[in-house]
Motif scaffolding. Structure first.
Motif, PDB file in Angstrom:
ATOM      1  N   VAL A 246       7.536   0.522  -2.639  1.00 30.20           N
ATOM      2  CA  VAL A 246       6.206   0.996  -3.071  1.00 30.20           C
ATOM      3  C   VAL A 246       5.655   2.064  -2.127  1.00 30.20           C
ATOM      4  O   VAL A 246       5.057   3.039  -2.552  1.00 30.20           O
ATOM      5  CB  VAL A 246       5.197  -0.173  -3.149  1.00 30.20           C
ATOM      6  N   SER A 247       5.888   1.882  -0.813  1.00 25.22           N
ATOM      7  CA  SER A 247       5.308   2.831   0.140  1.00 25.22           C
ATOM      8  C   SER A 247       5.966   4.205   0.067  1.00 25.22           C
ATOM      9  O   SER A 247       5.563   5.125   0.751  1.00 25.22           O
ATOM     10  CB  SER A 247       5.391   2.276   1.565  1.00 25.22           C
TER      11      SER A 247
ATOM     12  N   ASN B 249       3.962   7.573  -2.512  1.00 23.77           N
ATOM     13  CA  ASN B 249       2.941   8.585  -2.239  1.00 23.77           C
ATOM     14  C   ASN B 249       3.527   9.933  -1.909  1.00 23.77           C
ATOM     15  O   ASN B 249       2.816  10.896  -1.745  1.00 23.77           O
ATOM     16  CB  ASN B 249       2.036   8.136  -1.091  1.00 23.77           C
TER      17      ASN B 249
ATOM     18  N   ASP C 284       0.819  -1.194   0.000  1.00 28.23           N
ATOM     19  CA  ASP C 284       0.000   0.000   0.000  1.00 28.23           C
ATOM     20  C   ASP C 284       0.861   1.255   0.000  1.00 28.23           C
ATOM     21  O   ASP C 284       1.539   1.563   0.963  1.00 28.23           O
ATOM     22  CB  ASP C 284      -0.900  -0.017   1.239  1.00 28.23           C
ATOM     23  N   LYS C 285       0.807   2.003  -1.079  1.00 30.40           N
ATOM     24  CA  LYS C 285       1.672   3.170  -1.141  1.00 30.40           C
ATOM     25  C   LYS C 285       1.162   4.306  -0.261  1.00 30.40           C
ATOM     26  O   LYS C 285       1.875   5.257  -0.006  1.00 30.40           O
ATOM     27  CB  LYS C 285       1.849   3.635  -2.576  1.00 30.40           C
ATOM     28  N   TYR C 286      -0.074   4.195   0.209  1.00 33.16           N
ATOM     29  CA  TYR C 286      -0.599   5.252   1.090  1.00 33.16           C
ATOM     30  C   TYR C 286      -0.453   4.902   2.574  1.00 33.16           C
ATOM     31  O   TYR C 286      -0.958   5.607   3.438  1.00 33.16           O
ATOM     32  CB  TYR C 286      -2.078   5.518   0.775  1.00 33.16           C
ATOM     33  N   ASP C 287       0.239   3.782   2.824  1.00 32.06           N
ATOM     34  CA  ASP C 287       0.348   3.285   4.197  1.00 32.06           C
ATOM     35  C   ASP C 287       0.745   4.358   5.208  1.00 32.06           C
ATOM     36  O   ASP C 287       0.122   4.518   6.245  1.00 32.06           O
ATOM     37  CB  ASP C 287       1.373   2.146   4.216  1.00 32.06           C
ATOM     38  N   ARG C 288       1.799   5.114   4.888  1.00 33.89           N
ATOM     39  CA  ARG C 288       2.338   6.053   5.868  1.00 33.89           C
ATOM     40  C   ARG C 288       1.402   7.217   6.170  1.00 33.89           C
ATOM     41  O   ARG C 288       1.445   7.802   7.227  1.00 33.89           O
ATOM     42  CB  ARG C 288       3.676   6.609   5.386  1.00 33.89           C
ATOM     43  N   GLN C 289       0.597   7.607   5.201  1.00 37.50           N
ATOM     44  CA  GLN C 289      -0.260   8.768   5.443  1.00 37.50           C
ATOM     45  C   GLN C 289      -1.603   8.376   6.053  1.00 37.50           C
ATOM     46  O   GLN C 289      -2.191   9.140   6.801  1.00 37.50           O
ATOM     47  CB  GLN C 289      -0.476   9.560   4.161  1.00 37.50           C
TER      48      GLN C 289
ATOM     49  N   ALA D 178       4.103   9.641   7.622  1.00 37.97           N
ATOM     50  CA  ALA D 178       4.790  10.581   6.748  1.00 37.97           C
ATOM     51  C   ALA D 178       3.836  11.039   5.674  1.00 37.97           C
ATOM     52  O   ALA D 178       3.021  10.276   5.181  1.00 37.97           O
ATOM     53  CB  ALA D 178       5.997   9.902   6.123  1.00 37.97           C
TER      54      ALA D 178
END
Lengths: 564, 698
Positions: B64-65, B68, A5-10, B411
């Motif tokens: 990948v993470s 964003n 998930d590329k939106y994991d951190r946000q 982040a």
């Protein structure tokens, strides 16, 4: 192996529901210069839904040096198309469209275009166009962020009639454990306990809410009521401490009852109703709650249900019980039993709340087939101690503010006329004066760098532009000294209006003139980041957006928020 | 090749910064450390301001993470070097920017990142995400007298400021919050918070599929009374207290060890047998082990949460959940049911061991916990929740568990962009020759918390006199700790390069090694201590040895007052013989033992003289001294020299004061409180200095 998930951190900041809101957002950008594209970049990356770029220019040599989202090969092509395609390249989840038209033409000629956007970001828009746009958006309740980078100064203004925050996240919520006003399951738990006859193990593991309910009952029976005055509450807390048992291990080592420590710590406030946070109290007292219409945001119906619940089931002092219990001393079995009691009550409270919600919706004639989703209800109840409503001051009110003896500014176009709502002439707010006073209070003797003063200077530059058709210091071979003198005159008027005449100097005017309305990328990048941040707050209805102007002073790297 | 585009940009910047500053921007060499969230933004900003000579270092590859917010990267770049792709992408957007040199490597351990490497730059800008690397770059910049611009972000908060040794505070002038660790017994026996269960689950991960002997849960069959010495406890990577208190309780409790021994190939390849094995492991961990502990009576007398044994039969719906999770994971944002936890635990184990590659890696102890490995994460999440349920602790969603287990720092693109923008601005101003003490200390708080402040600026506070990095004589020793011997260190480095005569070496024991046998320190003087140690490589010395990052204090009885603190940084020195290893040692920083001794002696004499003088006319002298000292602060170089040498003499007497200040300073917080804390100490006459300087500029 990589995280999928590329939106994991946000999502760790705004949750899956916040991400969803962002993903459904339709954002319109006016003017694709450095400030505009940087703003949009920071919304495309975290995955906003759809973007519309409106720009009437063709890419020039100057853009290539100062805007990251155009390249040399793009010179001569429409800037809206070029920047859009470079922006979308960064995130395949986002789609968008380009409108190659001058934003002012769109605002004047096709105001209906703006219907349906979740947010409009107007970058470097000149005053008259901005006033028209804000009037259009105001009537549609579409939020507006107006942003500009001007030399080393930046400003961002938010305007929207009403903004609701579902999760303001400003302070830790205080758990309302209903000790003074126990619900049946909690009372039954307390009644089933006999503090005198129970064994030592139970005595030292009884969760403190149970202890307090029990002891509060005994106190009330003996004193003819719960402790109310400060002295009584203090005495009660002291008495709770005396109810400990002397327990020792088999070897004679004393065991201290930690659950009683927790009970004593919470005793003196236990008989007081849990206070509503001021923001929540404001929402519940909002006149809007008595005039709901079927088209209103779910938020208002939920708030109305909350108010009604509090008045009825909450006996005027309690919000619905939360199912999650704070950490406390207890055995697993006792803790789970207590948690079950709270969960049961939370379920009952939720049902009562939903009944109020239904009544309110029915009264307003809402569509039964489009109920408020269960997830939204759950989240609202979980964060109902953190709701907030904000009402912004219209931009027209700010810009129509004039001092009585106003001479120079009269030369500017009459801004009030541009506002369809025909706002009464605005007043200068006290925000600039307060910002200066705050600095002085902190021991600052020279307040010339106070960011709020630069908002005054930007206004003066706009006055200059309205009068002459160009910004001070801009255009072919400008007379910097003459321009600065002229700017100083405009600035003096507004400075007097804001009550900071002593602090706006000729140096301020010279500095602003020196910039010649240039838009350096380094300021644009910073402002673009701030804009995106506020956009996320507006779109997710989480956190508290700026009210209403953010001013960045790049000369000293300081910034301030002021209500202008 | 000055195009009109460049001219357009130049015009903008010439207007705001001036032509001479822009020429410096064009010609200066700038190092960017980190090509992640902030780094990508920063490179873009710097290129567009017109910086002409950029180099970038990053050790990472693209994940990948990152996509964003690290906007220079695209999905096709996953797995490639961050620094190389970032440099390429920026250059492709702006062909005129000139090539950006990229280095794929570890700024701490990479051999090429020597003092000379740092000296090759006019300015260093940090865009890092961890304390260790920040501290290191800070130290290297102090030693090589480079101006450093430091920035960082956590969620919605961030900061950016300029560091110049002696003139401003340095990165380590403020104490950093220590990563939290838990006593081993809390993890093994008495958890009462979800985080304890997650720590346990990570240890279980090591026991089941990772480096089992180093798991806290590992109990050798033949010696049940000897639990492992210590272990890093999970959420809290880092050594924990010795589990002495737990030793009694652990006697004979290895009921689960047999059941969790890794299945052999015959079992792994037979689906039914593997499923049975997984159930056996479940039963041993969550039922048998708990029953055993409960039967031991005293184990839970002090526990806040008493466990309840959890037979698999109580986990309703586990079969279906096990079946379902073999193909699709549980929803990450919902707290799973008991049955789902059990099912997910079983299916994760089966998946692990039915895959020959993973099985092999597990047997070799090569599987380290990685939050981004979905299978590992599933196993840990399921185990943590089962453990929590057993102890009546709240279960969490996999998303929440991942946050804690992976120490994930939230982040977001926006905060990074603000920080990068501010750093770029500071970079221009640093080159403009602005007094660094006059630069801004910007704190970004973009949530609207704290009364809506978004960026608040303050003056960069002066150095903290108590700072262990910039306030004392310090050198950095870059060497191969695994190959350089103690003898080589003493003869070649200490007596050779640094000029000691009879060096006495002292370093603190590694926490895990601390105990009766080793004490809390290791100290070595060649003529007095065990000479057999001389032949050992530094890393193999007692008390945990000298490993990377270790602070070693050296003083000398023959040279009174010569004392230096050396930070040892491990650098791989591959190939070559003993001599090559010795030759590869790099000493960063200026220190000479004889000179330090001389300076200390002079300082002492001066102090004595001053004391005599002040005793004569106390009040009058104090007032005069205050005015006289005012002229000092004009030359930065003077201050630097003073900081490193003169402090030396007063070291001992200052200590009490020092700790008071450290406590007062606290963890990072809005600058106003912090700066007042770190300003407590400076000479009274300097107190108003920073404020005046900043306002003078504008």
């Amino acid at each position: 192996m990589a995280s999928s998930d590329k939106y994991d951190r946000q999502t760790r900041l705004w949750g899956a529901h916040g991400q969803r809101a962002l993903g459904e957002a339709r954002i319109c950008l006016l003017n694709a210069g450095p400030t505009g594209t940087e703003s949009l970049k920071n919304l495309v990356l975290p995955g906003c839904g759809f973007v519309t770029v409106v720009d009437g220019e063709k890419v020039t040599e100057g853009d290539v040096g100062n805007n990251f989202f155009v390249s040399r090969a793009d010179i001569g092509s429409p800037r809206a198309e070029v920047t859009l395609s470079h922006l979308l390249e960064m995130n395949p989840d986002v789609s968008g469209e380009a409108r190659c038209v001058d934003p002012s033409d769109l605002i004047g000629g096709e105001p209906g275009f703006f219907e349906g956007f979740s947010l409009v970001i107007a970058s470097q828009l000149q005053r008259d166009a901005l006033l028209s746009l804000s009037a259009v958006l105001w009537s549609m309740n579409v939020p507006l962020i107006a942003v500009r980078s001007y030399g080393l100064v930046g400003s961002m203004r938010i305007a929207r009639p009403v903004h609701v925050c579902f999760e303001a996240k400003e302070a830790q919520a205080v758990a309302d454990l209903r000790i003074a006003n126990p619900f049946p399951a909690l009372q039954a738990f307390a009644d089933a306990v006999d503090l005198k006859s129970c064994d030592d193990e139970t005595h030292r593991h009884l969760p403190y809410p149970v202890l307090l309910v029990k002891l509060m009952g005994e106190y009330a029976a003996e004193h003819g009521g719960q402790p109310k005055t400060f002295a009584q509450r203090k005495a009660f807390a002291k008495w709770v401490g005396t109810q400990r048992r002397d327990i020792t291990t088999d070897e004679g080592v004393p065991i201290w009852e930690e659950n009683f420590d927790e009970a004593v710590a919470n005793a003196s406030k236990a008989s007081l109703p849990t206070p509503l946070r001021p923001d929540v109290a404001d929402v519940l007292a909002d006149a809007k709650l008595d005039a709901l219409e079927s088209t209103d945001d779910d938020f208002w119906f939920l708030a109305r249900a909350l108010r009604d619940f509090r008045a009825a089931e909450g006996k005027g002092e309690s919000l619905p019980v939360s199912a999650s219990l704070p950490d406390m001393t207890a055995t697993t079995a006792l803790y789970l039993r207590l948690n079950e009691a709270y969960k049961l009550q939370a379920t009952l409270d939720r049902a009562a709340f939903c009944a109020h919600l239904e009544r309110a919706r029915e009264a307003a004639g809402c569509d039964e087939k489009r109920p408020v989703s269960e997830g939204v209800i759950d989240r609202f109840l979980a964060s109902c101690q953190s709701i907030k409503v904000m009402r912004y001051r219209p931009i027209a009110m700010e810009l129509s503010a004039r001092a009585a003896e106003d001479g120079a500014a009269a030369a500017a176009a009459d801004p009030a006329a541009a506002d369809g709502e025909a706002e009464a002439q605005g007043q200068y707010t006290s925000a600039v004066k307060e910002a200066v006073a705050e600095l002085q209070m902190m021991g600052e003797t020279n307040v010339s760098m106070c960011p709020a003063l630069w908002a005054v200077m930007l206004r003066a530059a706009d006055d200059f532009q309205c009068a002459t058709g160009r910004f001070p210091g801009a255009g072919a071979s400008p007379d910097l000294i003459a321009d600065a003198a002229e700017v100083a005159k405009y600035a003096a008027v507004h400075a007097a209006g804001y009550g900071v005449a002593d602090h706006v100097t000729e140096e301020h005017a010279q500095e602003i003139t020196r910039y010649g309305a240039c838009e350096p990328h380094v300021v644009a990048a910073t402002m673009g980041a701030v804009v995106a941040q506020e956009a996320v707050k507006l779109l997710t209805q989480q956190y508290v957006p700026v009210d209403n102007t953010f001013i960045f002073n790049g000369i000293a790297t300081t910034a301030a928020v002021a209500t202008l | 090749m000055a195009s009109s585009a460049a001219a357009g940009r130049a015009a903008v910047y010439h207007a705001v910064f001036g032509a001479d500053v822009m020429e410096k921007v064009r010609s200066s060499k700038v190092l960017v450390v980190g090509a992640g969230g902030i780094g990508c933004e920063l490179l873009k900003d710097l290129v567009l301001v017109g910086f002409g000579h950029l180099e970038v270092v990053d050790l990472d590859t693209i994940d990948v993470s990152n996509l964003n917010r690290q906007f220079l990267f695209r999905p096709q770049h996953v797995g490639q070097s961050k620094s190389a792709i970032a440099a390429q992408a920026v250059a492709s957007f702006n062909p005129r920017a000139g090539p950006i040199v990229s280095h794929h490597g570890n700024i701490i351990r990479g051999r090429m990142f020597s003092a000379d490497f740092f000296r090759g730059f006019d300015l260093v800008i940090n865009a890092l995400d961890n304390q260790a690397a920040r501290s290191h770059v800070n130290r290297m910049c102090l030693a090589t007298r480079r101006t450093l611009i430091e920035g960082g972000s956590t969620g919605f908060a961030g900061q950016a400021h300029t560091i110049r040794g002696g003139a401003t505070l340095c990165y380590d002038c403020r104490p950093k919050p220590v990563q939290k660790s838990f006593p081993v017994c809390t993890i093994r026996s008495t958890p009462d918070k979800p985080v304890h269960c997650i720590a346990w689950a990570k240890e279980l991960h090591a026991l089941l599929v990772g480096d089992a002997p180093n798991s806290v849960l590992y109990e050798p069959d033949d010696a049940p009374d000897h639990p492992p010495a210590a272990a890093s406890s999970a959420a809290a990577a880092g050594p924990t207290a010795a589990p002495a208190a737990d030793a009694g309780a652990s006697r004979g409790e290895s009921v689960y060890m047999r059941a969790v021994r890794r299945p052999d190939d015959a079992v792994c390849d037979d689906t039914a047998a593997l499923a049975a094995w997984a159930r056996g492991a479940f039963d041993a961990l969550f039922r048998l082990e708990i029953e055993k502990k409960l039967s031991m009576g005293d184990a839970y007398r002090t526990a806040r949460c008493r466990p309840t044994p959890l037979p698999l039969s109580r986990c309703h719906g586990f079969e279906a959940a096990c079946e379902a999770t073999l193909s699709a994971p549980l929803p990450a944002h919902r707290t799973p049911t008991l049955g789902e936890c059990a099912g997910s635990f079983l299916s994760a184990l089966q998946t692990f061991f039915s895959d020959p590659a993973r099985r092999q890696a597990a047997r070799e102890g090569r599987v380290a916990f990685d939050k981004d490995d979905d299978l590992s994460m599933r196993l840990v999440a399921a185990a943590a929740n089962l453990r929590a349920i057993t102890f009546g602790i709240e279960a969490l969603s996999e998303f929440e568990i991942k946050s804690i287990a992976g120490n994930i720092v939230p982040a977001v693109a926006t905060t990074n962009a603000v920080v990068a923008g501010l750093e770029a601005m500071e970079a221009v101003r640093a080159l403009a020759g602005r007094d660094p003490a006059d630069a801004s200390y910007a704190v970004v708080l973009s949530t609207g918390i704290s009364g809506g402040r978004t960026v608040s600026g303050d003056v960069v506070p002066p150095p903290n006199p108590a700072c262990s990095e910039c306030g004392r004589a310090r050198v950095i020793l870059r060497l191969d700790t695994k190959r350089l011997t103690l003898r080589q260190l003493i003869r070649g480095v200490l007596c050779g390069a640094l000029g000691f005569e009879e060096p006495n070496i002292l370093f603190a024991a590694a926490e895990a090694e601390e105990g009766a046998a080793t004490g809390s320190h290791f100290s070595f003087l060649e003529d007095e201590d065990d000479a057999s140690l001389l032949g050992l490589p530094l890393a193999a010395l007692p008390a945990g040895g000298v490993t990377s990052g270790k602070l070693v204090t050296v003083d000398d009885f023959a040279l009174d007052g010569a004392r230096v603190e050396a930070v040892v940084v491990h650098v791989d020195c591959e190939g070559g013989g003993e001599e090559a290893v010795a030759a590869a040692v790099e000493v960063v920083g200026d220190f000479s033992a004889p000179e330090a001794a001389r300076a200390a002696k002079e300082a002492k004499a001066k102090q004595a003289a001053q004391q005599a003088a002040s005793a004569a006319a106390a009040a009058a002298a104090a007032a005069a001294a205050a005015t006289a000292a005012g002229g000092d602060s004009d030359s930065d170089d003077d201050i630097v020299a003073e900081g490193s040498d003169a402090d030396e003499g007063s070291d001992g007497s200052d200590d009490d004061d020092v700790f008071e200040i450290l406590e007062g300073a606290g963890p990072p917080s809005p600058p106003s409180e912090d700066s007042s804390a770190s300003r407590k100490r400076p000479r009274e006459d300097e107190d108003d200095e920073p404020k005046r300087a900043r306002l003078g500029e504008a």
